[in-house]
Design an enzyme around this catalytic site. Structure first.
Site, PDB file in Angstrom:
ATOM      1  N   TYR A  46     -33.218 -33.239  11.421  1.00 45.79           N
ATOM      2  CA  TYR A  46     -33.772 -33.394  12.776  1.00 45.79           C
ATOM      3  C   TYR A  46     -32.858 -32.721  13.781  1.00 45.79           C
ATOM      4  O   TYR A  46     -31.665 -32.995  13.812  1.00 45.79           O
ATOM      5  CB  TYR A  46     -33.901 -34.888  13.141  1.00 45.79           C
ATOM      6  N   GLU A  48     -33.652 -32.079  17.411  1.00 44.09           N
ATOM      7  CA  GLU A  48     -34.240 -32.038  18.766  1.00 44.09           C
ATOM      8  C   GLU A  48     -33.262 -31.438  19.754  1.00 44.09           C
ATOM      9  O   GLU A  48     -32.088 -31.788  19.769  1.00 44.09           O
ATOM     10  CB  GLU A  48     -34.619 -33.451  19.209  1.00 44.09           C
ATOM     11  N   ASP A 192     -50.533 -11.921  23.244  1.00 44.11           N
ATOM     12  CA  ASP A 192     -50.501 -12.743  22.029  1.00 44.11           C
ATOM     13  C   ASP A 192     -50.717 -11.797  20.853  1.00 44.11           C
ATOM     14  O   ASP A 192     -51.832 -11.407  20.544  1.00 44.11           O
ATOM     15  CB  ASP A 192     -51.607 -13.793  22.114  1.00 44.11           C
ATOM     16  N   THR A 218     -47.590 -15.382  16.003  1.00 44.71           N
ATOM     17  CA  THR A 218     -47.387 -16.184  14.797  1.00 44.71           C
ATOM     18  C   THR A 218     -46.427 -15.407  13.897  1.00 44.71           C
ATOM     19  O   THR A 218     -46.241 -14.199  14.064  1.00 44.71           O
ATOM     20  CB  THR A 218     -48.705 -16.392  14.028  1.00 44.71           C
ATOM     21  N   LYS A 221     -48.712 -13.965   9.764  1.00 44.37           N
ATOM     22  CA  LYS A 221     -49.788 -13.001   9.545  1.00 44.37           C
ATOM     23  C   LYS A 221     -49.161 -11.671   9.108  1.00 44.37           C
ATOM     24  O   LYS A 221     -48.585 -11.625   8.040  1.00 44.37           O
ATOM     25  CB  LYS A 221     -50.660 -12.926  10.789  1.00 44.37           C
ATOM     26  N   ARG A 227     -45.513 -20.170   8.080  1.00 39.39           N
ATOM     27  CA  ARG A 227     -46.379 -20.540   9.205  1.00 39.39           C
ATOM     28  C   ARG A 227     -45.495 -21.023  10.338  1.00 39.39           C
ATOM     29  O   ARG A 227     -44.765 -22.000  10.200  1.00 39.39           O
ATOM     30  CB  ARG A 227     -47.347 -21.640   8.792  1.00 39.39           C
TER      31      ARG A 227
HETATM   32  C1  LIG Z   1     -53.756 -16.922  14.548  1.00 40.15           C
HETATM   33  C2  LIG Z   1     -53.728 -16.779  16.021  1.00 40.15           C
HETATM   34  C3  LIG Z   1     -53.303 -17.820  16.852  1.00 40.15           C
HETATM   35  C4  LIG Z   1     -53.046 -19.222  16.383  1.00 40.15           C
HETATM   36  O1  LIG Z   1     -52.224 -19.426  15.376  1.00 40.15           O
HETATM   37  P1  LIG Z   1     -52.213 -20.819  14.572  1.00 40.15           P
HETATM   38  O2  LIG Z   1     -50.929 -20.684  13.856  1.00 40.15           O
HETATM   39  O3  LIG Z   1     -53.411 -20.824  13.711  1.00 40.15           O
HETATM   40  O4  LIG Z   1     -52.207 -21.916  15.580  1.00 40.15           O
HETATM   41  C5  LIG Z   1     -53.238 -17.589  18.208  1.00 40.15           C
HETATM   42  N1  LIG Z   1     -53.585 -16.407  18.725  1.00 40.15           N
HETATM   43  C6  LIG Z   1     -54.020 -15.384  17.970  1.00 40.15           C
HETATM   44  C7  LIG Z   1     -54.394 -14.104  18.613  1.00 40.15           C
HETATM   45  C8  LIG Z   1     -54.114 -15.545  16.596  1.00 40.15           C
HETATM   46  O5  LIG Z   1     -54.572 -14.535  15.868  1.00 40.15           O
END
Ligand SMILES: *Cc1c(COP(=O)(O)O)cnc(C)c1O
Length: 439
Positions: A46, A48, A192, A218, A221, A227
């Site tokens: 932990y 925090e 994003d 993220t 991907k 994750r």
């Molecule tokens: C996958 C994705 C997210 C969210 O990711 P999670 O890990 O599923 O919450 C946000 N924005 C975009 C553009 C994404 O492709």
């Protein structure tokens, strides 16, 4: 020892992944090193707070770990501020809004059917559409973002924050144009980059960092990590507000989250190291090459792609002209060993669970080592499956003649046979390209 029921499921999932072609553009295969870090002893800790200011003792190595992860991210992306604690992409976006906005401020993002994400202000069903006044832009009829229309909407609605970034929009984004538009109303610009961050690292996709204030992404991907998610503030963002980094830190913790997942942070650090190797540049470029070939082959076979093709890793096939639904296509392709997802198309009149399109991409295929010639094979298999599905589409009706019932049943049997044949070929290719454990 993992108990037998769970172990059984893990082994079955492993076999499923080995024997199918994974074309979901948001998935990938993390290395064994990433998974080892994820399953490491940091699982138990932990932490925090942030490095050198924690609320629990025993942080010596957690502090070192998080600092190292941040430094690797700063170096790889060339940004002055990074937070590696968000649990995933959605909480990362929530933290940025929480840091920079007040409830009911206006935000603007791309609509879901046009390729935006749920967290980009989808009305009524998401926090981003409920707690903020959300205005959404769309792609034009040609499937491309119409920047003049975006500008008009921005001048009318005067959002406080504009978010760019997509989940199925296959074309390059013009970050400079977004920045110019945002400047006119003094809005923050957030990119994003969840889907394309690996392509950006590889130089295979435009880099938003010189133009926007904040970048979220993220890590699971195209970056091929665990994750998780990263928030970055750019030089431009810090110039606008020197406190932006602090605001984001406070929004993540204690604003929205408790303790960071230190095991995930360890795994992100491993993935960042892997992504800084020259071989990752080769990988990112190959993703786009593969996607180009796959999309061109599908177009040649008469399929309609959103915007007619791709500049990135992803494409959406609009199935409306062939008269089957996205769910039917996705399920049929799964039966033949090709895993992708149903997807809405812009201005879809069908509901999201029974939508008009399918989305597919090449990050996973490319991690496995597949190249252009394999994309041609895959396009041919997709074509065979979809053609078989179309032929068997006619539904049996109670008042059909016996003759007609027989004929339709035969078509369904033929379809199942064809899917099985394709599946055999898919499995054969999969065997030659086992999922990699190291990159
Ligand atoms: C996958 C994705 C997210 C969210 O990711 P999670 O890990 O599923 O919450 C946000 N924005 C975009 C553009 C994404 O492709």
């Amino acid at each position: 020892m993992i108990d037998s029921k769970i172990l059984h499921l893990i082994l079955k999932e492993e076999k499923r992944q080995e024997e199918t072609l994974m074309m979901i553009p948001s998935e990938n295969y993390a290395s064994q090193s990433v998974m080892n870090a994820l399953g490491s002893i940091f699982t138990d800790k932990y932490s925090e707070g942030y490095a050198n200011k924690r609320y629990y003792q025993g942080q010596r190595f957690s502090d070192e770990l998080e600092t190292l992860c941040i430094d690797r991210a700063k170096k790889l992306f060339k940004v002055p501020f990074v937070n590696v604690q968000p649990y995933s992409g959605s909480p990362a976006n929530a933290a940025v809004y929480f840091a920079l906005l007040s409830p009911q401020d206006t935000i603007m993002g791309l609509s879901l059917p046009s390729g935006g994400h749920l967290t980009h202000g989808v009305p009524s069903i998401t926090f981003s559409g409920k707690f903020f006044h959300s205005v959404q832009y769309e792609v034009g009829k040609d499937g491309f973002i119409d920047y003049d229309a975006v500008e008009k909407l921005v001048l009318k609605e005067r959002p406080k924050l504009i978010i760019t970034g997509t989940t199925h929009y296959s074309r390059k984004l013009d970050f400079q144009r977004f920045a110019q538009i945002a400047e006119k109303v003094d809005a923050y610009v957030v990119a994003d980059m969840s889907h394309v961050i690996g392509l950006i690292v590889a130089g295979a996709y435009p880099n938003p960092i010189p133009y926007v204030d904040v970048v979220t992404t993220t890590t699971h991907k195209t970056l091929r990590g665990p994750r998780g998610a990263i928030i970055m503030v750019t030089e431009k963002g810090l110039k606008k507000d020197p406190e932006m980094g602090n605001k984001i830190n406070k929004a993540v913790f204690p604003g929205l989250q408790g303790g960071p997942h230190m095991n995930t942070i360890a795994a992100i650090a491993v993935a960042l190291q892997e992504a800084s190797k020259p071989s990752f540049t080769v990988y990112g470029k190959q993703i786009v090459k593969n996607a180009k070939v796959l999309s061109e082959e599908l177009v040649k076979k008469g399929y309609e792609l959103l915007s007619g093709g791709t500049d990135s890793h992803v494409m959406v096939v609009d199935l409306r002209n062939i008269g089957i639904l996205g769910n039917t296509a996705a399920e049929g392709l799964e039966a033949a060993g090709m895993i992708l997802n149903r997807n809405t198309v812009p201005f879809d009149t069908n509901p999201p669970y029974f939508p008009s399109g399918i989305r597919l991409g090449t990050p996973g295929l490319t991690s496995r080592g597949l190249k252009e010639k394999h994309m041609k094979m895959i396009a041919a298999w997709i074509d065979r499956v979809l053609k078989a599905l179309i032929l068997s589409k006619k539904q049996l009706k109670t008042n059909d003649t016996l003759e007609r019932k027989k004929e339709i049943r035969k078509k369904i049997v033929d379809m199942a046979k064809e899917l099985k044949l394709v599946n055999k070929e898919v499995k054969f290719l999969c065997k030659q390209f086992p999922i990699k454990k190291e990159y």
